[in-house]
Write an enzyme that holds these catalytic residues in place. Structure first.
Site, short mmCIF file in Angstrom:
data_model
loop_
_atom_site.label_atom_id
_atom_site.label_comp_id
_atom_site.label_asym_id
_atom_site.label_seq_id
_atom_site.Cartn_x
_atom_site.Cartn_y
_atom_site.Cartn_z
N LYS A 201 0.86 -1.19 0.00
CA LYS A 201 0.00 0.00 0.00
C LYS A 201 0.89 1.24 0.00
O LYS A 201 1.74 1.40 0.88
CB LYS A 201 -0.90 -0.01 1.22
N LYS A 255 -2.25 -1.46 -3.82
CA LYS A 255 -3.11 -0.28 -3.71
C LYS A 255 -2.26 0.98 -3.76
O LYS A 255 -1.25 1.03 -3.05
CB LYS A 255 -3.86 -0.35 -2.39
C1 PBG Z 1 -7.19 3.67 5.56
C2 PBG Z 1 -7.61 3.36 4.19
C3 PBG Z 1 -7.47 4.24 3.13
C4 PBG Z 1 -8.06 3.65 2.04
C5 PBG Z 1 -8.53 2.39 2.44
N1 PBG Z 1 -8.23 2.22 3.78
C6 PBG Z 1 -6.92 5.63 3.08
C7 PBG Z 1 -5.62 5.92 3.64
O1 PBG Z 1 -4.75 5.05 3.80
O2 PBG Z 1 -5.44 7.09 3.97
C8 PBG Z 1 -8.17 4.30 0.70
C9 PBG Z 1 -9.20 3.82 -0.22
C10 PBG Z 1 -9.57 4.75 -1.31
O3 PBG Z 1 -8.97 5.82 -1.53
O4 PBG Z 1 -10.53 4.42 -2.00
N2 PBG Z 1 -6.66 2.70 6.34
#
Ligand code: PBG
Length: 331
Positions: A201, A255
């Site tokens: 991520k 992601k």
């Molecule tokens: C937070 C989380 C995020 C997303 C999924 N879980 C945002 C972040 O890490 O700030 C993002 C998903 C999206 O942008 O659609 N744990």
């Protein structure tokens, strides 16, 4: 050997009609490839549009159940749930994450009651519950503490599993949390609760609309670069994935999605594990904005981007366009 000599080889021959394009298609996309992320809010009968995510709403639990039914009817096998926690319940220690009657747990139980056949994936991370919008708890300097956070994430995963979550998905990027969660799930009587690790991520600018949706954008102090990955790195993603697999992940996720298909491909080639990608909120917003500006046909953009994930090696995709795509695919 492939005969490349013209005219024996005319690559356009197999493109002549849709029947033979279908016949030779190397990749397919079906509603069963999709996970539909949904946002939950308190109240009853509530459907609040999210300005930066046009077409997506935060729903109260009763409305959410309706969406879960819709997902099921469309052939979408799994939904992902994200709560918008009222500001008064956000604290430094994120204690609301461990409340067995918090919004996400009530939502899980309601969906499981009404639509027992659908899979429920829940996010394991503290950002919907912390006062500063970080995924973990912080020290005085604002640094997100790894091992202390991990302990809370384990409890959070157990609370979600007890409420009925089928897949817990740690999205926090703390080191070692997958192993700790797996161990606790085994010991607590949840051997079949799966873990989808947000393994690779990235600290991305594509999460803005999501943070609006869960109400953490205005709260966020600083950035998440001390725990989420640096977009300049690719080999490091393989280490992240290797660790999560060794710790007991059932699935791994990359992601954001489209800008990171090279990572999907590397992970797919290296590991024998289901690979998912999250086409995140900013990607959804880009497609919607392009379509609204007349720059492209929305439906075609949706299907082309989703097939790209499959071609790159994904077994499935989390996408806010899941219901749109499932409808187009003629469920
Ligand atoms: C937070 C989380 C995020 C997303 C999924 N879980 C945002 C972040 O890490 O700030 C993002 C998903 C999206 O942008 O659609 N744990």
């Amino acid at each position: 050997m492939i005969d490349c000599s013209f005219p024996a080889a005319r690559l356009r021959r197999t493109r002549v009609g849709s029947w033979c394009r279908d016949l030779v298609a190397e990749t397919t996309l079906a509603p069963s490839d999709l996970i539909w992320p949904m946002f939950i809010t308190e109240g009853a009968g509530v459907e609040e549009p999210i300005a930066t995510l046009p077409g997506v709403s935060r729903c109260s639990v009763d409305k959410l159940v309706g969406q879960a039914r819709e997902a099921r009817a469309l052939g979408i096998p799994c939904i992902a749930l994200f709560p918008n926690t009222p500001p008064g319940l956000r604290t430094e220690d994120a204690s609301e994450a461990l409340n067995p009657d918090n919004l996400i747990c009530r939502a899980i139980r309601a969906v499981k009651d009404a639509v027992p056949e659908i899979g429920i994936l829940t996010d394991v991370a503290l950002d919907p519950y912390t006062a500063d919008g970080h995924d973990g708890i912080t020290d005085e300097a604002g640094y997100v503490l790894n091992d202390e956070t991990s302990k809370i994430l384990v409890e959070q995963a157990l609370v979600q599993a007890s409420a009925g979550a089928d897949i817990v998905a740690p999205s926090d990027m703390m080191d070692g949390r997958v192993g700790a969660i797996r161990k606790a799930l085994e010991e607590d009587g949840h051997p079949n609760v799966q873990i989808m690790a947000y393994a690779a991520k990235y600290a991305s600018a594509f999460y803005g609309p999501f943070r609006d949706a869960v109400g953490s954008r205005g709260l966020l102090k600083g950035d998440k670069k001390s725990y989420q990955m640096d977009p300049r790195n690719s080999t490091e993603a393989l280490r992240e994935v290797a660790m999560d697999i060794a710790e007991g992940a059932d699935h791994v996720m990359v992601k954001p999605g489209l800008p990171y298909l090279d990572i999907v491909r590397r992970v797919k080639e290296r590991f024998e594990i289901p690979v998912f990608a999250y086409q995140v909120s900013g990607e959804y917003a880009m497609i919607e904005a392009a379509a609204a500006a007349g720059a492209g046909d929305r439906d075609a953009l949706v299907l082309e981007t989703l097939i790209a994930f499959k071609r790159a090696g994904c077994v499935g995709v989390l996408s806010y366009h899941a219901p749109v795509a499932a409808r187009l695919l003629g469920a």
